[in-house]
Design a protein around this motif. Structure first.
Motif, mmCIF file in Angstrom:
data_model
loop_
_atom_site.group_PDB
_atom_site.id
_atom_site.type_symbol
_atom_site.label_atom_id
_atom_site.label_comp_id
_atom_site.label_asym_id
_atom_site.label_seq_id
_atom_site.Cartn_x
_atom_site.Cartn_y
_atom_site.Cartn_z
ATOM 1 N N ASP A 26 39.839 39.688 36.542
ATOM 2 C CA ASP A 26 39.624 38.236 36.513
ATOM 3 C C ASP A 26 39.528 37.703 37.913
ATOM 4 O O ASP A 26 39.462 38.484 38.860
ATOM 5 C CB ASP A 26 40.759 37.526 35.738
ATOM 6 N N ASP A 27 39.549 36.403 38.019
ATOM 7 C CA ASP A 27 39.359 35.810 39.348
ATOM 8 C C ASP A 27 40.429 36.249 40.323
ATOM 9 O O ASP A 27 40.183 36.413 41.513
ATOM 10 C CB ASP A 27 39.392 34.269 39.243
ATOM 11 N N ASN A 28 41.573 36.455 39.756
ATOM 12 C CA ASN A 28 42.679 36.781 40.671
ATOM 13 C C ASN A 28 42.745 38.273 40.955
ATOM 14 O O ASN A 28 43.115 38.687 42.055
ATOM 15 C CB ASN A 28 44.005 36.356 40.063
ATOM 16 N N ARG A 29 42.417 38.945 39.966
ATOM 17 C CA ARG A 29 42.595 40.406 40.144
ATOM 18 C C ARG A 29 41.347 41.089 39.583
ATOM 19 O O ARG A 29 41.166 41.203 38.386
ATOM 20 C CB ARG A 29 43.866 40.825 39.360
ATOM 21 N N ASN A 30 40.438 41.397 40.432
ATOM 22 C CA ASN A 30 39.219 42.045 39.930
ATOM 23 C C ASN A 30 38.866 43.279 40.773
ATOM 24 O O ASN A 30 39.420 43.488 41.854
ATOM 25 C CB ASN A 30 38.064 41.037 39.878
HETATM 26 C C1 LIG Z 1 37.925 37.851 42.134
HETATM 27 O O1 LIG Z 1 39.214 37.295 42.654
HETATM 28 C C2 LIG Z 1 39.073 36.413 43.742
HETATM 29 C C3 LIG Z 1 40.513 36.047 44.215
HETATM 30 O O2 LIG Z 1 41.363 37.077 44.287
HETATM 31 C C4 LIG Z 1 38.273 35.238 43.295
HETATM 32 O O3 LIG Z 1 38.084 34.397 44.363
HETATM 33 C C5 LIG Z 1 36.924 35.644 42.691
HETATM 34 O O4 LIG Z 1 36.212 34.573 42.216
HETATM 35 C C6 LIG Z 1 37.066 36.674 41.625
HETATM 36 N N1 LIG Z 1 35.719 37.219 41.278
HETATM 37 C C7 LIG Z 1 35.378 37.267 39.996
HETATM 38 C C8 LIG Z 1 33.993 37.751 39.775
HETATM 39 O O5 LIG Z 1 36.145 36.946 39.086
#
Ligand SMILES: *[C@@H]1O[C@H](CO)[C@@H](O)[C@H](O)[C@H]1NC(C)=O
Ligand SMILES: *[C@@H]1O[C@H](CO)[C@@H](O)[C@H](O)[C@H]1NC(C)=O
Ligand SMILES: *[C@@H]1O[C@H](CO)[C@@H](O)[C@H](O)[C@H]1NC(C)=O
Ligand SMILES: *[C@@H]1O[C@H](CO)[C@@H](O)[C@H](O)[C@H]1NC(C)=O
Ligand SMILES: *[C@@H]1O[C@H](CO)[C@@H](O)[C@H](O)[C@H]1NC(C)=O
Ligand SMILES: *[C@@H]1O[C@H](CO)[C@@H](O)[C@H](O)[C@H]1NC(C)=O
Ligand SMILES: *[C@@H]1O[C@H](CO)[C@@H](O)[C@H](O)[C@H]1NC(C)=O
Ligand SMILES: *[C@@H]1O[C@H](CO)[C@@H](O)[C@H](O)[C@H]1NC(C)=O
Ligand SMILES: *[C@@H]1O[C@H](CO)[C@@H](O)[C@H](O)[C@H]1NC(C)=O
Ligand SMILES: *[C@@H]1O[C@H](CO)[C@@H](O)[C@H](O)[C@H]1NC(C)=O
Ligand SMILES: CC(=O)N[C@H]1CO[C@H](CO)[C@@H](O)[C@@H]1O
Length: 665
Positions: A635-639
Motif C-alpha cells: 500500500d501507500d505506506n508499505r509497498n
Molecule cells: C508507496 O509508499 C509511499 C510511502 O511510503 C507512498 O508515498 C507511495 O504513494 C506508495 N506507492 C504506491 C504505489 O502505493
C-alpha cells in the motif's frame, strides 16, 4: 566334211541334233555309221576344267571334250607346270652375257619382254645388232629402264626398278610407235621409223663381248632375267624346250641358272662389330649399340663414355672431345699446348669461358718471332692483343668488367675469316649489340698451327701475370685445347686436327676456389653463392646484412598513423585507435556510421566508443533486450516494486523473478 575340204578351219566340237538335208534327216543316223570318225551318240559332256588341271594360276579353257591352259608368264607347258629357268648374270661381279641368233624376220611390229630383278642402277640389259650396227639397246640408267633406238629415240621408265624385286618389263613397237611398260603400267611412247628385226641379226643379253664396248652402256648387267621373248619367240638360256618357237643360243658366258644373290657378307662389310645379314645381292648390318649407319660406320662415341668423370663428352666430325672446366691458381698451374702438325684449317677465332676475380692476368698467350697473341684481363676488362707481321697491332677490349667472379663467355673472331687480314671482333656473353671491333686489321692465327707453345693461365710458366680463376675448355678455330691427354681418355681420339697438351702436371679439374660456402656462412636460411674465393649471401626475406644476420624492423618507421605497430612475419600490422581504420590506421571513420544500436536506438559519440540511447520499452548496451513489465504490491505506506517481469508477492513483499534474473527486486 571330207578330210580335204576346209582343212584350214578347226573341226567342230559339240553336239548336233535333227540335221536335215533336202528334208531328209541325216543326223544322227548317218553319222553314226561306220564312216563317222570321233562321233558318238548322245550329247555327254564333262567340263574338264572342273578338275583344275592348270597349275601356277593358269586359266583353264573348256574345249568340250578337252581343255586348254592359258599360262601366265613365266610358266609354260600343257598344264603350265614348267617355269622358264631364271638366268643369273654377274654372279660375284663376274662379267656375263648371252648371244642369241635371230632366225626369222619380224618386220614393223614386235615386242621385247622379260622379267628382271636387280639392285644395280646401271648396266646393259639387251642389244639388237645387225651386220652393220647395234640398233636397239635396253639398259638401266639411275635404276630406270631405258630403251634407245639407233641412239636417237629413247624411252625411260618413270620409276627405278633396282629394288631387288622382280619386275616385268616390255617394249612394244606397233604401227610406228614404240611404247615401254613396266608391269602393265605404260611408261611413255615415242614415234619411231621403220624398225625391222631380220634373220641373221643377233641379240646380246647382259653385255657385249668387249668390256670396253659394254661400259658405254653402264657396264655388264648384274641381276636375273627370266622368260625373255621377242614377239612370241623365246630366248631360252637353259633347258631348251623345242616345242615352243625360240631363237637359238649362240654363246653364253658366266650366266648361271637360278637367281641366288651374291654372298654380300663374305667380305663382312659391317664395321665396328656389326653383324651382316645377306639379302639377295645386298646386306644389312645389325649394328652394336652406339653405332649407326648402313655399315655401322658411325660410332656414337659419347655413349661409350670415353671421358674422365666430370668431363663432358662432345661428338666431333671425327670422334669426340672431352670438355671440362679447370681451375688455375698460380704460375704452377699454367698449361701449355702445341698443334699436332696436321692442322690445316685457318685459325680465325677463339672461344673461351672465364671466371676470375683478378683484375690483371694473362689467359692465353703464344708468340713466334715477332708474332704474338695475348688474351688477358686488364683492369678488370677482357683484352686481346694480336700482332702477326710486326706491321700493325690489333687490340680490343670489352666494355664491361669480367673480373666479378661470375662466369663470362668470350668469343673473339675475324670479321672476315676468309680474308688475309680483317678487323677482329669481341663478343662478351653473347651480347652481340655490345660487341667491340678492333680499329686496325689483323691476320689469322695460322702461326699457332704447329711448333709454337700456346700457354693457358699465364704468359708462360714463371713469367708472372698468372690467372687465378677458372677456364672452360678453350677452342682455337673450333679445335679444343684439351685438358686431358690421350692416356686420360678411354678411347682413341680420331680427329685429325688436334692440339696436344704438353705440360705434364695434371689440370685442376672443375672450378673450385677456396671452399667459401662450406660451412654455410649465411645465417637464418640464407643461400651462399660461391663467387670464387668470395661469396654473397642471398637472404630469406626479412633478413639482411652480409651474413643475413640483421632482422629488418618493420615497425621502426612507425608506419601505423593512429594505432599500435606489431611485427608480423615479414611485414607489420597496425592495431588502430578508436575512430581510425586502414592498413596504416590513416583513415578517420565516423563510428556512428555503421552503429549497431537496435530497435531505433540512437547512437551517441563517446570519447573511446559510441553508446546507444534506447527507445522506450528496450534496454541493453545495444538496445536489443525488450524492457519487461514492472509490478508493485503493498500500500501507500508499505509497498514493493519488482522489475523485469518479476511478480511481487503481497504477503512477503518479495519478488518471484523470471528466468535469467536474480536479486531481491
Ligand atoms: C508507496 O509508499 C509511499 C510511502 O511510503 C507512498 O508515498 C507511495 O504513494 C506508495 N506507492 C504506491 C504505489 O502505493
Ligand atoms: C667370267 O667371269 C670371270 C670373273 O669375272 C672373268 O674373269 C672372265 O673373264 C669371265 N668370262 C668371260 C668370257 O668374260
Ligand atoms: C602393225 O600394227 C598396226 C596397228 O596395230 C597395223 O595397222 C599394221 O598393219 C601392222 N603392221 C604390220 C606390218 O603387221
Ligand atoms: C637405224 O639405223 C639403221 C642403219 O643405220 C637404219 O637402216 C635403220 O633404218 C635405222 N632405224 C631407225 C628406226 O631409225
Ligand atoms: C663449367 O662450368 C659451367 C658454369 O658453372 C657449367 O655450366 C658447365 O657445365 C661446366 N662444364 C663442365 C664440363 O663441367
Ligand atoms: C685460309 O686463309 C687464306 C688467306 O689467309 C685464304 O686464301 C684461304 O682461302 C683460306 N682457306 C680457307 C679454307 O678458308
Ligand atoms: C671458328 O673457326 C672454325 C674454323 O674456321 C669454324 O669452323 C667455326 O665455325 C668458327 N666458330 C665460330 C663460333 O665462328
Ligand atoms: C649478392 O646478393 C644480393 C642479394 O642478396 C644481390 O643483390 C647482389 O647483386 C649479389 N651480388 C653479387 C655480386 O652477386
Ligand atoms: C596501444 O598501446 C597502448 C599502450 O600499450 C595501449 O594502452 C592501447 O590500448 C593500445 N591501443 C590499441 C588500439 O591497441
Ligand atoms: C507473474 O504472474 C503472472 C500472472 O499471474 C504469470 O503469468 C507469470 O508467470 C508470473 N511470473 C513469475 C516470474 O512467476
Ligand atoms: C512506445 C511503446 O510501445 N510503449 C509501450 C510500452 O509498454 C506499455 C505497457 O506494456 C505500453 O502501454 C506502451 O504503449
Amino acid at each position: 566334211f571330207g578330210p580335204n575340204a576346209y582343212t584350214s578351219l578347226p573341226a567342230f566340237i559339240g553336239c548336233m541334233q535333227d540335221v536335215f538335208v533336202d528334208w531328209q534327216l541325216i543326223v544322227p543316223e548317218e553319222w553314226l555309221s561306220d564312216s563317222a570318225v570321233n562321233v558318238s551318240p548322245g550329247c555327254s559332256h564333262r567340263d574338264r576344267c572342273l578338275d583344275v588341271p592348270c597349275q601356277n594360276r593358269g586359266q583353264c579353257v573348256n574345249l568340250w571334250q578337252s581343255y586348254q591352259c592359258q599360262c601366265p608368264r613365266p610358266y609354260e607347258g600343257e598344264d603350265c607346270e614348267e617355269e622358264h629357268v631364271t638366268a643369273r648374270f654377274g654372279n660375284e661381279d663376274s662379267h656375263s652375257y648371252a648371244v642369241f641368233a635371230v632366225t626369222d624376220d619380224l618386220s614393223h611390229n614386235f615386242s621385247i619382254s622379260l622379267f628382271l630383278r636387280t639392285r644395280r642402277t646401271s648396266g646393259l640389259l639387251l642389244a639388237l645388232t645387225n651386220s652393220g650396227s647395234q640398233y636397239l639397246h635396253m639398259l638401266l640408267e639411275e635404276g630406270r629402264v631405258t630403251v634407245r633406238l639407233n641412239s636417237s629415240e629413247s624411252l625411260k621408265s618413270d620409276s627405278a626398278i633396282d629394288d631387288g624385286e622382280v619386275h616385268f618389263v616390255s617394249v612394244e613397237v606397233d604401227g610406228g610407235l614404240m611404247t615401254l611398260y613396266v608391269a602393265s603400267q605404260k611408261q611413255g611412247d615415242v614415234e619411231v621409223g621403220t624398225v625391222s628385226i631380220q634373220a641373221g641379226d643377233s641379240v646380246y643379253v647382259g653385255g657385249l663381248l668387249e668390256e670396253s664396248a659394254t661400259s658405254g652402256f653402264g657396264g655388264f648387267f648384274k641381276g636375273c632375267i627370266q622368260d625373255l621373248r621377242i614377239g612370241d619367240r623365246r630366248l631360252q638360256f637353259f633347258g631348251l624346250d623345242t616345242s615352243v618357237k625360240s631363237y637359238p643360243l649362240d654363246l653364253m658366258e658366266n650366266v648361271t641358272a637360278g637367281c641366288s644373290g651374291d654372298n654380300a657378307c663374305s667380305r663382312n662389310p659391317c664395321q665396328n662389330g656389326g653383324i651382316c645379314y645377306s639379302n639377295w645381292d645386298d646386306f644389312t648390318c645389325a649394328c652394336p649399340a652406339s653405332t649407326v649407319g648402313r655399315r655401322c660406320e658411325e660410332v656414337k662415341w659419347c655413349e661409350l663414355s670415353p671421358c674422365p668423370r666430370d668431363a663432358e663428352c662432345r661428338m666431333l666430325n671425327q670422334g669426340y672431345e672431352c670438355y671440362t672446366n679447370a681451375t688455375f691458381l698460380n704460375e704452377n698451374t699454367v698449361m701449355s699446348y702445341r698443334g699436332n702438325g696436321f692442322i690445316s684449317r685457318n685459325l680465325t677465332n677463339i672461344s673461351l669461358n672465364l671466371r676470375t676475380r683478378k683484375r690483371n692476368a694473362a689467359i692465353l698467350h703464344a708468340e713466334k718471332g715477332s708474332a704474338f697473341i695475348t688474351v688477358s684481363v686488364q683492369d678488370g676488362l677482357l683484352f686481346m692483343e694480336l700482332q702477326i707481321r710486326s706491321v700493325s697491332t690489333v687490340s680490343l677490349s670489352s666494355r664491361r668488367t669480367v673480373s666479378d667472379g661470375e662466369w663470362h663467355n668470350v668469343h673473339l673472331f675475324m670479321a672476315a675469316p676468309w680474308a688475309q687480314t680483317s678487323r677482329w671482333t669481341l663478343v662478351l656473353d653473347e651480347e652481340v649489340e655490345e660487341a667491340t671491333t678492333s680499329r686496325s686489321q689483323g691476320g689469322n692465327l695460322d702461326f699457332l698451327r704447329q711448333e709454337v707453345d700456346i700457354f693457358l693461365g699465364g704468359l708462360a710458366p714463371d713469367a708472372g701475370w698468372s690467372l687465378a680463376g677458372c677456364l672452360g675448355t678453350v677452342e682455337l678455330g673450333g679445335i679444343a685445347l684439351p685438358y686431358f691427354t690421350s692416356s686420360d681418355v678411354n678411347l682413341p681420339r680420331l680427329q685429325e686436327e688436334t692440339f696436344v697438351r704438353m705440360s705434364l702436371h695434371p689440370p685442376l679439374v672443375g672450378c673450385s676456389g677456396a671452399s667459401v660456402c662450406e660451412p654455410n656462412p649465411c645465417l637464418n636460411g640464407g643461400e651462399c653463392q660461391d663467387l670464387f674465393n668470395t661469396y654473397n649471401c642471398s637472404c630469406t626475406e626479412g633478413w639482411a646484412g652480409r651474413h643475413c644476420n640483421f632482422f629488418r624492423d618493420t615497425c621502426a618507421s612507425n608506419p601505423c598513423v593512429h594505432g599500435n605497430c606489431s611485427i608480423n612475419g615479414l611485414t607489420y600490422e597496425c592495431a588502430c585507435d578508436f575512430g581510425y581504420a586502414g592498413v596504416d590506421c590513416e583513415e578517420e571513420v565516423d563510428v556512428c556510421e555503421n552503429h549497431l544500436c537496435a530497435h531505433g536506438g540512437t547512437c551517441l559519440h563517446g570519447p573511446d566508443r559510441y553508446a546507444c540511447l534506447c527507445a522506450e520499452n528496450y534496454t541493453g548496451p545495444l538496445c536489443k533486450r525488450p524492457k519487461l513489465p514492472v509490478s508493485v504490491c503493498g500500500d501507500d505506506n508499505r509497498n514493493y516494486t519488482c522489475f523485469n517481469g518479476g511478480n511481487c508477492t503481497e504477503r512477503e513483499l518479495s519478488c518471484d523473478c523470471p528466468p535469467g534474473f536474480i536479486g531481491h527486486r
